[in-house]
Every structure is written in C-alpha cells, then in structure tokens.
Scaffold this active site. Structure first.
Site, PDB file in Angstrom:
ATOM      1  N   GLU A 287       0.992  -6.195  -7.122  1.00  7.09           N
ATOM      2  CA  GLU A 287      -0.081  -7.091  -6.690  1.00  7.09           C
ATOM      3  C   GLU A 287      -1.307  -6.977  -7.597  1.00  7.09           C
ATOM      4  O   GLU A 287      -2.434  -6.841  -7.130  1.00  7.09           O
ATOM      5  CB  GLU A 287      -0.440  -6.824  -5.223  1.00  7.09           C
ATOM      6  CG  GLU A 287       0.763  -7.022  -4.305  1.00  7.09           C
ATOM      7  CD  GLU A 287       0.456  -6.886  -2.826  1.00  7.09           C
ATOM      8  OE1 GLU A 287      -0.473  -6.162  -2.480  1.00  7.09           O
ATOM      9  OE2 GLU A 287       1.180  -7.525  -2.034  1.00  7.09           O
ATOM     10  N   ASP A 361       7.088  -6.026   3.876  1.00  2.00           N
ATOM     11  CA  ASP A 361       5.699  -5.607   4.021  1.00  2.00           C
ATOM     12  C   ASP A 361       5.249  -5.495   5.480  1.00  2.00           C
ATOM     13  O   ASP A 361       4.540  -6.372   5.963  1.00  2.00           O
ATOM     14  CB  ASP A 361       4.782  -6.603   3.292  1.00  2.00           C
ATOM     15  CG  ASP A 361       3.366  -6.084   3.189  1.00  2.00           C
ATOM     16  OD1 ASP A 361       3.171  -4.878   3.368  1.00  2.00           O
ATOM     17  OD2 ASP A 361       2.455  -6.900   2.940  1.00  2.00           O
ATOM     18  N   GLU A 389      -1.983  -5.580  10.604  1.00  2.44           N
ATOM     19  CA  GLU A 389      -2.140  -6.752   9.736  1.00  2.44           C
ATOM     20  C   GLU A 389      -1.278  -7.929  10.190  1.00  2.44           C
ATOM     21  O   GLU A 389      -1.711  -9.078  10.149  1.00  2.44           O
ATOM     22  CB  GLU A 389      -1.775  -6.347   8.300  1.00  2.44           C
ATOM     23  CG  GLU A 389      -1.807  -7.489   7.307  1.00  2.44           C
ATOM     24  CD  GLU A 389      -1.462  -7.038   5.888  1.00  2.44           C
ATOM     25  OE1 GLU A 389      -1.303  -5.824   5.658  1.00  2.44           O
ATOM     26  OE2 GLU A 389      -1.350  -7.915   5.015  1.00  2.44           O
TER      27      GLU A 389
HETATM   28  C1  GCV Z   1      -3.599  -2.725  -0.038  1.00  2.00           C
HETATM   29  C2  GCV Z   1       0.094  -6.051   1.661  1.00  2.00           C
HETATM   30  C3  GCV Z   1      -1.308  -6.287   2.141  1.00  2.00           C
HETATM   31  C4  GCV Z   1      -2.327  -5.875   1.075  1.00  2.00           C
HETATM   32  C5  GCV Z   1      -2.067  -4.416   0.715  1.00  2.00           C
HETATM   33  C6  GCV Z   1      -0.627  -4.292   0.225  1.00  2.00           C
HETATM   34  C7  GCV Z   1      -0.250  -2.861  -0.117  1.00  2.00           C
HETATM   35  O1  GCV Z   1       0.416  -6.929   0.641  1.00  2.00           O
HETATM   36  O2  GCV Z   1      -1.490  -7.623   2.493  1.00  2.00           O
HETATM   37  O3  GCV Z   1      -3.605  -6.045   1.615  1.00  2.00           O
HETATM   38  O4  GCV Z   1      -2.974  -3.965  -0.257  1.00  2.00           O
HETATM   39  O5  GCV Z   1       0.240  -4.726   1.230  1.00  2.00           O
HETATM   40  O6  GCV Z   1       0.346  -2.217   0.721  1.00  2.00           O
HETATM   41  O7  GCV Z   1      -0.541  -2.400  -1.214  1.00  2.00           O
END
Ligand code: GCV
Length: 698
Positions: A287, A361, A389
């Site tokens: 990411e 995720d 989340e």
């Molecule tokens: C810290 C998901 C979440 C992101 C998070 C990522 C991760 O994609 O939406 O906010 O980033 O996981 O675990 O690194």
C-alpha cells in the site's frame, strides 16, 4: 424534593463504598479494573522489594474486596516460600501460581511466580478470580502464557490521529511528551498488565520517518519508563526508507553497508535510551510503503538487515506479510503466500513474520490465512484487528471473541489433524522459541478508551486469548461481563447472550456466506458492493464478489485462481468442492449460480436474503434484550449502549437494503415472498458519501 432525595441516596451509596452500584453514573473508565470501593481490608504483605511488586500490592489494595485470608506476594525463589515446595517448574518467566496454603502457621493466599512480572500477573489473576466468583479460601491455580510476545499495535500517527481508530485521538500526546506523562498512560499499562499484554508498538505501521529521530525517541523513552514496571516493552514501527529521510543517505538498499551501518547506529541510539526496547515492526512494499523490493531485494533481506541491527540488544523484528502489488495480476488472496513461502528458512533467528488472520484484510469473516503452517522454519505471529474497521466502527456491538476463537482453532493440517493456527503461532507445532500475537488496538482518548463499553470486551478478549489461545470466547465474555457490570446474573447472562450473537449478525447484514470486501471506498463505512471504478482492480468490491446475472462468488478453485492449492491438501480438497466447503465460506471460494441448492433446501439467493434478514433481526433482538436490563446497569453505560444499538439497527438495515437492491439489479430476481423490499432505490444508496468518517486517513 425528589431531586434532593436522590442526591442524598447517591451520597450514602458512595459513602458505603458502592461506587459502582448500577444507579450511579459510570463512564467506563475503569474497564475491568473497577475498584472494590474502599481500600481492601485484607492484609497484604510483600516479600522482597521492587517497583513491580509494589504495584502488584497496590492493585490488590485497590481492587480486592475483603478476602477470606491474608495475602502474601513473593517471588518463587524467596526463602520465605521454600518450606512450601511449590510446583513452580512449569511456570516459565511469566507464569503465576495462586495457592491457599499454610505459611508460618497461618492459612495464607500465596501469589507467586519466578519473576516480579509473574507475581504482578498473579495479583491481577487473584482479583479476576474474586470478581468472577472463585472461592479464594480454596484457590489453587497456576497459569503460564502459551505465547511469548503479546503485543498491541497502535496505528497512531504523530499528529494525534489514529488510522482506523474510532475512540478519539491518539492516547499518546506526542506534543507534550516526554515532559508530561499523562496519568492515563499508567492506567493504560495497568489495564494491559491485567491481561498479560507485554508489548506495545507505539506508532502506525504506515510509519513516519520522524518517529526515529532523537526527539521522538525521547518521547518513546518516556512511555517506556511508564510501562516498564508493568512488564510492558515498547516497540516502534520503522519506515524502511528512514536512512534516506532521516539519515540523508542516497539509498535504503538493505545490502548497502552504509544503510546497514545506519540502522545499526540508529538501533544503538535507541537502546542507549531504552535499554529494554523490544524492536521494530515493519510494513514494507505494501500500500505504497517503501521496502526492500524497491531495490530488488527480498523481504528476508530487508528483515535481516534490521534484525542484525537489534540482535546485539536482544531485540526482534516483526515483519508483516500483508503485501499485495498493483503490478501483480494474480488473486490478491494469493500474493502474500506466493511472496513469503519461498522465503521460509531465510529469515534471521530474531525475525517473526506477522500474518493477518485472513488473506485479504480483517473482514468480518475470512478463512484462515494459508501462510499459517506453511513456513515451518519461520516463527509466525498472528495479527488480529481489534479496532472494528470492517465491523461497524465503534458504534456496532460486535464481540470479536468468536472471530478470534474461530481463527485460532482453525486446523491447518500442516502436521496432520490438530495443527491449529494456535499451535502454529504459540511455537509448539514446529518447536520455535519465539512466538507472538498482535492486535491492532481499539484504544483512543475517549473517556471509555474504546469508544463503547462493549468494544472494551474486544481488547479484553484479545489479551486473554494472547495469554491462553485455548480459552473459549464464551467464557471470556462471561468473565469480562462480570468484571465490567458486576455479578448480577440477569445482566451477565444478557450481556453474554448479546455478545455471542453479535459478530455473526454483522457477518449476516454486511456480507454473508463468504462475501468479503463489499464496503464503501476509503473510509470503509457502509455498503458499496457496486463499486467498480477504482484504479487498482483489487480495491473494487466487484473484484471480490464477481456477481453477474448468472451467479456470484470468487472462484478460487482450479477453474479460477486456484488459491485453494495454497492450503494443505487435506484442507484444499474440501475447499475445492462447494459441497464440502463450509457454507459460511462458500462464496469466498466458489462462483455459483443464484439457484445453487443450499443445505437448507433454499436457493443461494434465498439463503443470502435470509441471512441479511437474520442479521437485522439479531440486532433488534439485542435491543430488546438490552431493554430488559434497564435499571440493572448504571444509566450512563446503559443509555450509550442503547443509543448505539439503535444506530446499529439503522445501519444494519441500510447494509441489508443497499446490498439487496444491488444484488437484485444484477441478478434480476425477485425477493422471496414476504420479504420486505429495500427502503430506497439503488441510486439512493449509491449516492451516500462519507468523506469525513472517523479513522479514515486523509
Ligand atoms: C495501516 C488495511 C487498512 C489500512 C491499514 C492496512 C494495513 O488496508 O485499511 O488502513 O494501514 O490495512 O494493515 O497495513
């Protein structure tokens, strides 16, 4: 007149030391550490001297209601206990023993363990035993943690925001640290120590390089000093490109000697300030984060460079396997395994690979990650998300104990039957000394820490399962409720019943039968199964459900992405066939026609609709159960919970209606007879927009 009388009663109750009597306000600050009311009348004696032992005694004086026996706290090697020949061999460094025994001619409650930390855990266990109704006069209990590193990951940013945090700003006031140590830091440490949590990663895995500069190391040091007596080490998330940003080097290539020297010097600097610093957590090449792949190096080469820097200080590296690349056209669910499995055996001894519970995720339900059991030579850490989340943020009541339990109990079959994920991560399956579990914290500066009373239970459940992954979610819910609301069985039974139904309700109203990643973009709040226009294919919900006129689901069998082949053959065989795949994971692994016959006799479409309806109905049921304990729970926590349940009910219905409206637009099918139509048309649901939802990084 009436008002005055109420006031007088309130004062009397407080004077009697019944501060947590239901009629009084309770803002939830005390968590599972509600004080007994007045200093304990029990005689509490500490043998030996240390900050940790003093704190253990202070906890007992504060939280232990009158015990039937005097209490003695002592390390197991103390001569005072020698005559008792206590069976402490299996306790390790952190295990405790609680025993009612005769010491110097007096019946006494002994709290002991090999280290001060273990005695502290024993003190908390004694308080827990009392609050959950154990007979202390006959107690004989020993317990040692099965997992070595029990760590909370804070996704806290240096500007005070928290990524995916729904309980206010970061608990760490970076601005006033290191000079001001907010007393909340101590209470936070107490709450964690009560569960046996022994590590805290202070900053977000999407790390800023500044966290490795001297001013921020000083701030981390201040927190480490608060946490140390509570047996908690601090760790930092490290940004892989920090040698460039902080060190002004030209590269962050892990094989470049200059880069290696920079990390070594940086680690030495940290350890000079924080001698018991735990080590680094790294999110690399994921990411948008930098990593070794930027230099055509492997994740092992990246991790080993950091591992070499902290090894002289006994530090460790937790290297995340949460990777998926926009350049990789393969199924996102396969990419971490593809990248990491070949690296088994290549990581340094002080590296753990940290793997999310599922391959996508933190969805409300995911099959266990295929990496568990697949890297026998590598200690593997499990990462759960405690913050919700994808399960309704702070507002929805979703007890995650059953989710955690389901993953820990999942059988990888890596070494035959019984090779559970729990045994992979506790190190016992492959005989690793290092073992760990991490939970993404749900804590912020909200007065009740986690945004709601019931969210506290998720933090609690994580901590208890980190200590002992074989505990049941039901038992944990019960002991949490007893410590949170008191021992009235009407309240405890109701809370447990609501909690145990709650996670499945969220699965039902957001994405039943193995659907996943069907949420709105960015903020991840609310439904968005129609989203198909994002730059990266795997960011779009349509990528995951693949619904069309003929069917729905992601074919991960041989005819599709063949992700099932990443599991052990015994597991893969079952998952390859929709008839032997658990229905709860059906659409994760299979693309099936809408009229596929389910075990219930209903078609797939009818079954989906039934799940959505059941999800909403379960929330309504939770609301009515909570009504039933009105007046038995303090008004403040009762009212907030009732209001949040109302929000949850509205939002469950929104999820259901929006999802059904969309699925019908795709499959052209009518709703089964008697089922309520969505309240609005699809266009209305699509038009909802929430750019300012909490926790969303901007
Ligand atoms: C810290 C998901 C979440 C992101 C998070 C990522 C991760 O994609 O939406 O906010 O980033 O996981 O675990 O690194």
């Amino acid at each position: 007149m009436m008002k005055k009388r109420l006031l007088t009663i309130g004062v009397c109750v407080a004077a009697l030391g019944l501060a947590s009597a239901p009629a009084l306000a309770n803002d939830g600050y005390d968590l599972w550490l509600a004080p007994a009311g007045s200093p304990s009348a029990t005689e509490i004696r500490v043998v030996g001297q240390s900050e940790t032992l003093d704190r253990a005694a202070a906890e007992l004086r504060r939280d232990l209601a009158a015990a039937p026996l005097p209490v003695v706290l002592a390390r197991a090697d103390d001569p005072a206990l020698a005559a008792l020949r206590l069976p402490t061999a299996a306790l390790g460094d952190e295990g405790y023993l609680l025993r009612a025994a005769t010491l110097d001619g007096r019946k006494t409650l002994i709290v002991t363990g090999k280290t001060d930390r273990a005695v502290l855990y024993g003190a908390f266990a004694l308080i827990r035993a009392q609050k959950t109704g154990a007979d202390l006069a006959a107690i004989d209990l020993q317990s040692a943690p099965k997992i070595g590193l029990r760590v909370l990951n804070h996704w806290d940013n240096l500007d005070g925001s928290v990524e995916r945090g729904y309980a206010g700003q970061s608990l760490w006031d970076w601005w006033t640290l290191p000079d001001f140590k907010d007393p909340r830091y101590t209470d936070y440490a107490r709450a964690n120590a009560a569960l046996g949590i022994n590590g805290i990663v202070l900053n977000n895995v999407n790390a800023k390089p500044e966290s490795l500069t001297a001013p921020y190391i000083a701030k981390a040091k201040a927190l480490a000093e608060v946490f140390r007596p509570w047996g908690i080490k601090v760790y930092l998330s490290a940004r892989f490109s920090a040698p460039i940003e902080v060190g002004h080097l030209k590269s962050a290539d892990p094989l470049d000697p200059e880069v290696q020297a920079w990390w070594k010097a940086k680690s030495d600097e940290i350890y000079r300030e924080i001698p018991d610093f735990g080590g680094f957590l790294v999110k690399a090449n994921s990411e948008g984060q930098p990593g070794p792949r930027d230099y055509h190096r492997s994740h092992a080469e990246g991790a080993n460079m950091l591992a070499a820097a902290v090894a002289p200080h006994n530090g460790i590296v937790m290297w995340r396997a949460f990777v998926y690349a926009e350049t990789d056209p393969d199924d996102r669910a396969k990419q971490a395994y593809t990248e990491f499995k070949p690296l088994d055996g290549k990581f340094a001894d002080n590296v753990l690979v940290q793997v999310k519970n599922g391959a996508i995720d933190f969805q409300p339900r995911e099959p266990f990650h295929p990496l568990f059991g697949a890297m026998p030579k590598t200690p593997m850490m499990l990462e759960f998300q405690i913050t919700k989340e994808y399960l309704g943020f702070a507002t929805h009541l979703a007890y995650l104990g059953p989710l955690f339990e389901e993953v820990l109990e999942a059988d990888t079959r890596a070494k035959g039957k019984g090779s559970t994920v729990a045994k992979v991560i506790d190190g016992s399956l492959y005989g690793h000394k290092l073992s760990g579990i991490a939970g993404v914290a749900n804590v912020g500066r909200d007065r009740d820490w986690s945004g709601s009373t019931f969210n506290q239970a998720n933090w609690y459940a994580f901590g208890r399962l980190a200590w002992d992954p074989t505990l049941s979610a039901d038992r944990i819910a019960r002991e949490w409720a007893q410590q949170t609301f008191g021992n009235d069985p009407r309240v405890v039974d109701t809370a447990v019943k609501m909690m145990m139904a709650s996670r499945e309700a969220v699965v039902d109203y957001t994405g039943p039968l193995g659907l996943a990643h069907v949420m709105g973009t960015g903020h991840h709040y609310g439904p968005g199964p129609w989203i198909s226009d994002l730059a990266r294919p795997e960011w779009n919900p349509v990528y995951y459900h693949k619904a069309d006129r003929d069917g729905i689901g992601f074919d991960r069998t041989k005819t599709g992405s063949n992700a099932v082949a990443q599991y052990e053959p015994a597991v893969a065989k079952l998952l390859a066939d929709p008839r032997t795949t658990p229905e709860s994971e059906l659409l994760w692994f299979h693309h099936l026609p809408w009229d596929w016959k389910m075990k219930s006799g209903r078609t797939l479409w009818q079954e989906m609709v039934a799940h959505y309806d059941r999800g909403v109905a379960t929330v309504a049921q939770m609301q009515s159960e909570w009504q039933g304990v009105k007046g038995l729970v303090d008004a403040e926590r009762w009212q907030k919970t009732a209001s949040y349940l109302q929000i949850q009910h509205n939002e469950a219905k929104w999820w259901r209606d929006a999802s059904l409206a969309y699925w019908m637009s795709v499959n052209g099918l009518p709703l089964p007879a008697g089922v309520a139509a969505p309240e609005h048309d699809l266009a209305w649901y699509k038009a909802q927009d929430f750019p300012l939802a909490p926790g969303h990084p901007h």
